[in-house]
Design a protein around this motif. Structure first.
Motif, PDB file in Angstrom:
ATOM      1  N   LEU A  89      45.814  19.096  47.227  1.00  0.00           N
ATOM      2  CA  LEU A  89      45.393  17.604  46.988  1.00  0.00           C
ATOM      3  C   LEU A  89      46.300  16.742  46.225  1.00  0.00           C
ATOM      4  O   LEU A  89      46.465  15.563  46.786  1.00  0.00           O
ATOM      5  CB  LEU A  89      43.951  17.567  46.598  1.00  0.00           C
ATOM      6  CG  LEU A  89      43.026  16.349  46.655  1.00  0.00           C
ATOM      7  CD1 LEU A  89      43.238  15.844  48.158  1.00  0.00           C
ATOM      8  CD2 LEU A  89      41.734  16.292  46.109  1.00  0.00           C
ATOM      9  N   ALA A  90      46.816  17.346  45.226  1.00  0.00           N
ATOM     10  CA  ALA A  90      47.841  16.587  44.435  1.00  0.00           C
ATOM     11  C   ALA A  90      49.045  16.060  45.199  1.00  0.00           C
ATOM     12  O   ALA A  90      49.449  15.093  45.199  1.00  0.00           O
ATOM     13  CB  ALA A  90      48.263  17.271  43.223  1.00  0.00           C
ATOM     14  N   ASP A  91      49.416  17.039  45.988  1.00  0.00           N
ATOM     15  CA  ASP A  91      50.630  16.747  47.035  1.00  0.00           C
ATOM     16  C   ASP A  91      50.406  15.702  48.182  1.00  0.00           C
ATOM     17  O   ASP A  91      51.237  15.201  48.770  1.00  0.00           O
ATOM     18  CB  ASP A  91      51.266  17.989  47.724  1.00  0.00           C
ATOM     19  CG  ASP A  91      51.779  18.915  46.606  1.00  0.00           C
ATOM     20  OD1 ASP A  91      52.432  18.492  45.676  1.00  0.00           O
ATOM     21  OD2 ASP A  91      51.908  20.427  47.091  1.00  0.00           O
ATOM     22  N   SER A  92      48.923  15.521  48.239  1.00  0.00           N
ATOM     23  CA  SER A  92      48.519  14.680  49.338  1.00  0.00           C
ATOM     24  C   SER A  92      48.520  13.257  48.763  1.00  0.00           C
ATOM     25  O   SER A  92      48.126  12.235  49.618  1.00  0.00           O
ATOM     26  CB  SER A  92      47.257  15.039  49.920  1.00  0.00           C
ATOM     27  OG  SER A  92      47.245  16.241  50.550  1.00  0.00           O
ATOM     28  N   TYR A  93      48.589  12.982  47.610  1.00  0.00           N
ATOM     29  CA  TYR A  93      48.312  11.692  47.206  1.00  0.00           C
ATOM     30  C   TYR A  93      49.524  10.651  47.846  1.00  0.00           C
ATOM     31  O   TYR A  93      49.055   9.459  48.013  1.00  0.00           O
ATOM     32  CB  TYR A  93      48.992  11.650  45.451  1.00  0.00           C
ATOM     33  CG  TYR A  93      48.968  10.473  44.918  1.00  0.00           C
ATOM     34  CD1 TYR A  93      47.797   9.431  44.741  1.00  0.00           C
ATOM     35  CD2 TYR A  93      50.243   9.969  44.075  1.00  0.00           C
ATOM     36  CE1 TYR A  93      47.988   8.301  44.080  1.00  0.00           C
ATOM     37  CE2 TYR A  93      50.109   8.755  43.503  1.00  0.00           C
ATOM     38  CZ  TYR A  93      49.080   7.956  43.391  1.00  0.00           C
ATOM     39  OH  TYR A  93      49.174   6.684  42.814  1.00  0.00           O
ATOM     40  N   ARG A  94      50.526  10.962  47.990  1.00  0.00           N
ATOM     41  CA  ARG A  94      51.641  10.081  48.675  1.00  0.00           C
ATOM     42  C   ARG A  94      51.737  10.634  50.067  1.00  0.00           C
ATOM     43  O   ARG A  94      51.683  11.809  50.410  1.00  0.00           O
ATOM     44  CB  ARG A  94      53.105   9.896  47.962  1.00  0.00           C
ATOM     45  CG  ARG A  94      52.726   9.348  46.516  1.00  0.00           C
ATOM     46  CD  ARG A  94      54.331   9.368  46.223  1.00  0.00           C
ATOM     47  NE  ARG A  94      54.620   8.683  44.842  1.00  0.00           N
ATOM     48  CZ  ARG A  94      54.796   7.185  44.556  1.00  0.00           C
ATOM     49  NH1 ARG A  94      55.207   6.728  45.697  1.00  0.00           N
ATOM     50  NH2 ARG A  94      54.991   6.697  43.476  1.00  0.00           N
ATOM     51  N   SER A  95      52.063   9.823  51.017  1.00  0.00           N
ATOM     52  CA  SER A  95      52.145  10.244  52.448  1.00  0.00           C
ATOM     53  C   SER A  95      53.340   9.319  52.963  1.00  0.00           C
ATOM     54  O   SER A  95      53.539   8.267  52.586  1.00  0.00           O
ATOM     55  CB  SER A  95      51.029  10.214  53.276  1.00  0.00           C
ATOM     56  OG  SER A  95      50.438   8.578  53.031  1.00  0.00           O
ATOM     57  N   PRO A  96      54.186  10.070  53.950  1.00  0.00           N
ATOM     58  CA  PRO A  96      53.904  11.420  54.299  1.00  0.00           C
ATOM     59  C   PRO A  96      54.655  12.412  53.314  1.00  0.00           C
ATOM     60  O   PRO A  96      53.946  13.628  53.531  1.00  0.00           O
ATOM     61  CB  PRO A  96      54.888  11.564  55.672  1.00  0.00           C
ATOM     62  CG  PRO A  96      55.830  10.358  55.269  1.00  0.00           C
ATOM     63  CD  PRO A  96      55.327   9.360  54.535  1.00  0.00           C
ATOM     64  N   GLY A  97      55.528  12.149  52.684  1.00  0.00           N
ATOM     65  CA  GLY A  97      55.864  13.317  51.601  1.00  0.00           C
ATOM     66  C   GLY A  97      55.256  13.158  50.379  1.00  0.00           C
ATOM     67  O   GLY A  97      54.796  12.118  49.731  1.00  0.00           O
ATOM     68  N   PRO A  98      55.171  14.468  49.605  1.00  0.00           N
ATOM     69  CA  PRO A  98      54.429  14.529  48.213  1.00  0.00           C
ATOM     70  C   PRO A  98      55.073  13.702  47.048  1.00  0.00           C
ATOM     71  O   PRO A  98      54.517  13.427  46.183  1.00  0.00           O
ATOM     72  CB  PRO A  98      54.300  15.707  47.878  1.00  0.00           C
ATOM     73  CG  PRO A  98      55.579  16.523  48.661  1.00  0.00           C
ATOM     74  CD  PRO A  98      55.741  15.598  49.775  1.00  0.00           C
ATOM     75  N   VAL A  99      56.385  13.123  47.094  1.00  0.00           N
ATOM     76  CA  VAL A  99      57.138  12.411  46.072  1.00  0.00           C
ATOM     77  C   VAL A  99      57.546  11.191  46.314  1.00  0.00           C
ATOM     78  O   VAL A  99      57.339  10.243  45.606  1.00  0.00           O
ATOM     79  CB  VAL A  99      58.323  13.247  45.647  1.00  0.00           C
ATOM     80  CG1 VAL A  99      59.152  12.576  44.686  1.00  0.00           C
ATOM     81  CG2 VAL A  99      57.898  14.705  45.375  1.00  0.00           C
ATOM     82  N   HIS A 100      58.057  10.711  47.504  1.00  0.00           N
ATOM     83  CA  HIS A 100      58.643   9.533  47.743  1.00  0.00           C
ATOM     84  C   HIS A 100      57.797   8.646  48.721  1.00  0.00           C
ATOM     85  O   HIS A 100      58.395   7.700  49.332  1.00  0.00           O
ATOM     86  CB  HIS A 100      60.058   9.676  48.355  1.00  0.00           C
ATOM     87  CG  HIS A 100      60.937   9.912  47.347  1.00  0.00           C
ATOM     88  ND1 HIS A 100      61.105   9.538  46.026  1.00  0.00           N
ATOM     89  CD2 HIS A 100      61.729  11.340  47.174  1.00  0.00           C
ATOM     90  CE1 HIS A 100      62.082  10.247  45.376  1.00  0.00           C
ATOM     91  NE2 HIS A 100      62.424  11.382  45.952  1.00  0.00           N
ATOM     92  N   GLY A 101      56.707   9.084  49.175  1.00  0.00           N
ATOM     93  CA  GLY A 101      55.859   8.513  50.334  1.00  0.00           C
ATOM     94  C   GLY A 101      55.008   7.299  49.711  1.00  0.00           C
ATOM     95  O   GLY A 101      55.273   6.842  48.303  1.00  0.00           O
TER      96      GLY A 101
END
Length: 474
Positions: A89-101
């Motif tokens: 779920l933590a990786d889903s905070y940004r979209s489409p990518g988990p870091v720069h989305g």
């Protein structure tokens, strides 16, 4: 002079999306909102506040229903599942990518970005239904703790044969008044101090219960325990064993759930470092801490009370003795629930207020901020919400038992199903691959457990309703 360019005003920061924030970039994040200030410490405190609820006090009872083998095994299994799905779920905070989305501010936003369609409505229904239920339940539980203090003092002064009938309702009103004041804090970002205080309180009352359990065991007052828990034909009937075991699994599973507020907690974190990395560390710290406490309180509580462990093991030490220590523990519970109520209510407040701002952007009543950050819509809406939850708690004081059913309905979709489905979509995991298969098996297994827990909760709720007498003084 005010219009002359300075080094600060000439500094322009480009976000990951290529948008220039302009002269105030040092005060704003990449989405144009005020700089977030949350850290690993504050996120861990939010998680511990949300996870270590008063449910820790019922774990001795849960272990008693399952026994020395299944009880700790279920505790550890849900500890692993909760941590694993929280990392997805933590990786889903940004979209489409988990870091720069692009940032997603709520759980519903995350589901909308990764899955879309009708699943967004299902997610919102499960999340906000659960949050509303929890806030009502916390109103009831906090009042019960305050009544316990009054009763213990009454018994201590007048003897254990005294008739100490005390109403919950004045304490529910007092709890609501406190929440009305705290609810005017504009947003989640300002609640770090409250969560830290609440987390300390949860450690305090858990430690008191644990210490009293250890003293009871060391003192040689151990009760009968077994590998399989309560014994059919001695402690319970066959059907009671089944229903209680279902309820115990539900109690343990839902004691860990904090997915309903994870995204909102993650949205308080400053960056860099990346929010998902900090959130994973906070989840590990939070879940590890709570698991240690859960195992200790559950297992040592079971060792102390055996198969007759009470629903709240703090009430099992004599009859509210030592009264001053039990009083202090109940004060800690009440203070903890004051903070926990806000952790669960703030996402509801934010959801309604954001929706109204989008629908009526020209309304001064909804959007204007006045002196001391007072917003009239926020004042009226949040006050109304707290009053309504308090009234429901007063009319249906057994509603706390209903939380098991609400939890059963929300645990599977929010803690397991959506995090796994979003991870599959975000990571583009091929259908029928090994990773896809074992993620699906985990999801289906948790669905079965959730249905079992729901069945146990429905049976317990039906039992409560049959005995229900409205506005009865305890």
């Amino acid at each position: 002079m005010a219009n002359e360019p300075t080094k600060t005003s000439m500094y322009i920061e480009t976000t990951s999306e290529g948008v220039e924030n302009g002269p105030h970039s040092k005060k704003l994040d990449d989405d144009g909102r005020p700089k977030r200030t949350g850290s690993l410490l504050t996120a861990s405190a939010h998680i511990i506040t949300a996870v270590i609820g008063s449910g820790v006090l019922s774990l001795a009872w849960a272990i008693a229903q399952l026994g020395w083998v299944a009880g700790p095994a279920v505790l550890m299994a849900f500890s692993f599942i909760t941590y694993f799905t929280s990392t997805l779920l933590a990786d889903s905070y940004r979209s489409p990518g988990p870091v720069h989305g692009k940032r997603n501010y709520t759980y519903s936003d995350v589901v909308r970005s990764h899955l879309g369609g009708y699943k967004v409505q299902l997610c919102a229904l499960a999340q906000y239904g659960n949050l509303v239920g929890v806030t009502i339940g916390y109103t009831i539980t906090a009042s019960i703790s305050m009544v316990a203090i009054k009763r213990s003092n009454c018994f201590h002064e007048d003897g254990h044969d005294a008739k100490c009938s005390i109403s919950n309702y004045p304490f529910m009103v007092g709890f609501a008044v406190i929440q009305i004041i705290l609810s005017q804090i504009p947003n989640f970002h300002k609640l770090s101090w409250l969560s830290i205080v609440a987390a300390v309180m949860s450690f305090a009352y858990s430690s008191i219960g644990l210490g009293l359990s250890i003293a009871k065991v060391v003192g040689g007052e151990r009760e009968k325990t077994s590998l399989t828990g309560t014994t059919v034909g001695v402690d319970v009937t066959g059907s009671e064993k089944v229903w209680r075991s279902f309820q115990a699994i539900g109690d343990i599973a839902f004691a860990y759930a904090y997915s309903t507020v994870l995204i909102e907690i993650q949205d308080t974190l400053k960056s860099p470092p990346p929010e998902n990395e900090v959130m994973k560390k906070a989840s590990l710290a939070g879940v590890t801490t709570t698991t240690i406490f859960y195992v200790l309180c559950g297992c040592i509580g079971y060792a102390a009370f055996g198969n007759n462990a009470p629903g709240n093991f703090l009430t099992g030490f004599g009859f509210y003795e030592p009264f001053w220590l039990i009083d202090f523990a109940n004060v800690c519970i009440a203070i903890h629930l004051v903070g926990a109520y806000q952790v669960f209510a703030q996402p509801i407040f934010g959801f309604v207020e954001d929706h109204c701002k989008q629908k009526w952007p020209e309304s001064k009543f909804i959007n204007a901020e006045h002196a001391y950050q007072i917003n009239f819509f926020r004042l009226v809406w949040r006050t109304t919400y707290v009053i309504v939850t308090a009234l429901i708690a007063m009319i249906f004081p057994f509603f706390n038992d209903f939380l098991g059913l609400i939890g059963a309905a929300s645990f599977y979709p929010l803690t397991v199903y959506f995090p796994i489905e979003m991870h599959i979509a975000q990571a583009k995991i091929p259908k029928y691959s090994f990773t896809w298969m074992w993620l699906k098996i985990l999801s289906w297994t948790c669905l079965v457990v959730s249905l079992i827990a729901a069945a146990g909760s429905i049976q317990g709720l039906a039992h409560d309703v049959r005995k229900y007498e409205p506005f009865k003084t305890e």
